[in-house]
Design a protein around this motif. Structure first.
Motif, PDB file in Angstrom:
ATOM      1  N   ASN A 223       0.827  -1.205   0.000  1.00 51.27           N
ATOM      2  CA  ASN A 223       0.000   0.000   0.000  1.00 51.27           C
ATOM      3  C   ASN A 223       0.861   1.254   0.000  1.00 51.27           C
ATOM      4  N   PHE A 224       0.384   2.240  -0.721  1.00 48.49           N
ATOM      5  CA  PHE A 224       0.917   3.602  -0.675  1.00 48.49           C
ATOM      6  C   PHE A 224      -0.315   4.493  -0.514  1.00 48.49           C
ATOM      7  N   SER A 225      -0.626   4.862   0.720  1.00 51.01           N
ATOM      8  CA  SER A 225      -1.934   5.439   1.018  1.00 51.01           C
ATOM      9  C   SER A 225      -1.793   6.803   1.680  1.00 51.01           C
ATOM     10  N   TYR A 226      -2.843   7.589   1.489  1.00 52.99           N
ATOM     11  CA  TYR A 226      -2.934   8.888   2.161  1.00 52.99           C
ATOM     12  C   TYR A 226      -3.191   8.671   3.648  1.00 52.99           C
ATOM     13  N   MET A 227      -2.479   9.415   4.485  1.00 53.58           N
ATOM     14  CA  MET A 227      -2.593   9.280   5.936  1.00 53.58           C
ATOM     15  C   MET A 227      -2.988  10.623   6.530  1.00 53.58           C
ATOM     16  N   PRO A 228      -4.243  10.782   6.911  1.00 51.53           N
ATOM     17  CA  PRO A 228      -4.672  12.071   7.467  1.00 51.53           C
ATOM     18  C   PRO A 228      -4.101  12.279   8.868  1.00 51.53           C
ATOM     19  N   ALA A 229      -4.043  13.524   9.277  1.00 51.78           N
ATOM     20  CA  ALA A 229      -3.579  13.862  10.633  1.00 51.78           C
ATOM     21  C   ALA A 229      -4.695  13.546  11.637  1.00 51.78           C
ATOM     22  N   PRO A 230      -4.330  13.328  12.910  1.00 54.88           N
ATOM     23  CA  PRO A 230      -2.991  13.393  13.499  1.00 54.88           C
ATOM     24  C   PRO A 230      -2.254  12.064  13.336  1.00 54.88           C
ATOM     25  N   HIS A 231      -0.933  12.131  13.310  1.00 57.46           N
ATOM     26  CA  HIS A 231      -0.122  10.938  13.140  1.00 57.46           C
ATOM     27  C   HIS A 231       0.293  10.389  14.502  1.00 57.46           C
ATOM     28  N   THR A 232      -0.687  10.047  15.293  1.00 60.54           N
ATOM     29  CA  THR A 232      -0.426   9.469  16.609  1.00 60.54           C
ATOM     30  C   THR A 232      -0.341   7.957  16.503  1.00 60.54           C
ATOM     31  N   GLY A 233       0.099   7.322  17.594  1.00 61.05           N
ATOM     32  CA  GLY A 233       0.236   5.880  17.591  1.00 61.05           C
ATOM     33  C   GLY A 233      -1.080   5.161  17.349  1.00 61.05           C
ATOM     34  N   ILE A 236      -2.146   5.540  13.623  1.00 60.09           N
ATOM     35  CA  ILE A 236      -1.279   4.741  12.756  1.00 60.09           C
ATOM     36  C   ILE A 236      -1.628   3.262  12.870  1.00 60.09           C
ATOM     37  N   ALA A 237      -1.846   2.785  14.121  1.00 58.29           N
ATOM     38  CA  ALA A 237      -2.204   1.378  14.310  1.00 58.29           C
ATOM     39  C   ALA A 237      -3.535   1.052  13.644  1.00 58.29           C
ATOM     40  N   ASP A 238      -4.493   1.950  13.752  1.00 60.45           N
ATOM     41  CA  ASP A 238      -5.800   1.722  13.132  1.00 60.45           C
ATOM     42  C   ASP A 238      -5.689   1.676  11.612  1.00 60.45           C
ATOM     43  N   LYS A 239      -4.874   2.559  11.032  1.00 60.55           N
ATOM     44  CA  LYS A 239      -4.691   2.590   9.576  1.00 60.55           C
ATOM     45  C   LYS A 239      -4.026   1.309   9.087  1.00 60.55           C
ATOM     46  N   ILE A 240      -2.979   0.873   9.783  1.00 58.52           N
ATOM     47  CA  ILE A 240      -2.271  -0.333   9.366  1.00 58.52           C
ATOM     48  C   ILE A 240      -3.173  -1.555   9.465  1.00 58.52           C
ATOM     49  N   TYR A 241      -3.979  -1.632  10.510  1.00 59.42           N
ATOM     50  CA  TYR A 241      -4.868  -2.775  10.675  1.00 59.42           C
ATOM     51  C   TYR A 241      -5.906  -2.840   9.539  1.00 59.42           C
ATOM     52  N   LYS A 242      -6.448  -1.705   9.136  1.00 62.22           N
ATOM     53  CA  LYS A 242      -7.411  -1.693   8.034  1.00 62.22           C
ATOM     54  C   LYS A 242      -6.759  -2.146   6.730  1.00 62.22           C
ATOM     55  N   LEU A 243      -5.522  -1.718   6.505  1.00 61.72           N
ATOM     56  CA  LEU A 243      -4.825  -2.134   5.289  1.00 61.72           C
ATOM     57  C   LEU A 243      -4.508  -3.624   5.312  1.00 61.72           C
TER      58      LEU A 243
END
Length: 356
Positions: A223-233, A236-243
């Motif tokens: 994946n090369f995905s858009y990551m909205p703010a805030p970049h908290t732990g 980030i964990a939630d985004k990675i789990y969805k991917l």
């Protein structure tokens, strides 16, 4: 062995003429081939067959002719039609214009040179993916002329069509990789990177590392995905789990390594001083020349050079600290020769950098 094919148009037009080739059997024979064929003919001849010559019917000194075995691959393309006692016509069963007679190790073979527009289009898409030229390169007049010169059928698509082809190729490769992971029995290790672009947009990448059954290590960018703010732990964990769920890898994960090094900006005052010192020296040509003189005065090599880091990347910060430690004595000399230099480190801070 010499072979000769002579084309006959029989007075017809180019579009109407049959592609008829005359094969001269007298030019196809040699001493060794005739001797080999005679041995086979002797074994295959039936003495009771009146159509076959016998020893009694052969005249002294006369060479007996038999049926030669056709070894050339040309017969896969030509059919034989009799037109006389000594010569025969070979009528092409395919488009001879798309075939080339090529010689390899003393033999004649047919090579297909037909042009496949779909294959050519796929190759252009692959060039863009592998070498990253601009999409508009397919509309360059010089590129189009070069391809048309090579083959008149080699027409290029527009940049919008090329973009659609790239997306279609991505979907195909993603499906292939998804099916591979579906049947994969091992564990997958992930690495992830997160950064902010010059347009202040956040992006995250996930790369999968895995070993196949033949013990070969592979890595694939998932994946090369858009990551909205805030970049908290948590985000980030939630985004990675969805991917991971998109790839059905949530239960095949072995480990994950993150490279979110935003804390390096304020990790230590000593690192900040080194970073500011490098920025100061690289800020103007005069400061660079002054620092080079300091290097020469302490008898150090100029080839290593100072390296500027990217604050959010660990490896670049390490390279910066390594180069700064090499020029530690030059920095001390710069403090004495340049009154505007305000980011000097004491001995204790330098020792701390060696520990890092």
């Amino acid at each position: 062995m010499e072979r000769r094919l002579v084309h006959h148009s029989r007075g017809r037009s180019r579009h109407e003429q049959e592609q008829i080739w005359e094969l001269d059997y007298e030019s196809l024979s040699d001493d060794e081939g005739d001797k080999h064929d005679e041995d086979k003919d002797d074994e295959a001849t039936d003495p009771t067959d009146p159509t076959n010559p016998t020893e009694g019917s052969s005249k002294p000194g006369q060479k007996r002719k038999g049926t030669r075995k056709r070894r050339s691959k040309a017969w896969d393309t030509f059919d034989e039609l009799p037109i006389g006692e000594d010569k025969k016509v070979c009528l092409s069963t395919g488009d001879v214009r798309q075939m080339i007679l090529s010689s390899s190790q003393g033999s004649i073979a047919l090579r297909n040179t037909s042009f496949d527009p779909k294959n050519f289009r796929d190759m252009i898409t692959s060039i863009v993916v592998r070498h990253n030229p601009p999409l508009s390169f397919v509309e360059y007049e010089g590129i189009r002329d070069a391809f048309l010169y090579a083959n008149p059928k080699a027409t290029l698509v527009s940049r919008n069509t090329l973009k659609s082809d790239i997306i279609a190729l991505y979907k195909y490769e993603k499906k292939q990789l998804f099916n591979m992971f579906k049947n994969y029995d091992g564990r997958v290790r992930l690495t992830s990177d997160l950064w902010t672009s010059v347009a202040t947009d956040g992006y995250i990448t996930i790369t999968a590392h895995y070993i196949t059954d033949d013990w070969v290590l592979h890595k694939k960018l998932l994946n090369f995905s858009y990551m909205p703010a805030p970049h908290t732990g948590i985000t980030i964990a939630d985004k990675i789990y969805k991917l991971l769920c998109e790839w059905n890898l949530e239960f095949k994960l072995f480990s994950i390594t993150l490279d979110n090094a935003s804390s390096l900006k304020d990790m230590d005052d000593s690192v900040v001083k080194v970073r500011e010192s490098v920025k100061y020296i690289k800020g103007s040509p005069g400061r660079k020349e002054n620092f080079i003189e300091c290097i020469e005065q302490v008898a150090l090599s100029r080839s290593k050079g100072l390296r500027q880091d990217v604050p959010t990347r660990w490896n670049s910060t390490y390279i910066m600290l390594d180069s700064a430690l090499y020029y530690r004595r030059a920095f001390s000399h710069l403090k004495l020769s340049d009154s505007n230099y305000k980011h000097d480190l004491d001995d204790e801070e330098w020792d701390k950098m060696e520990g890092i």
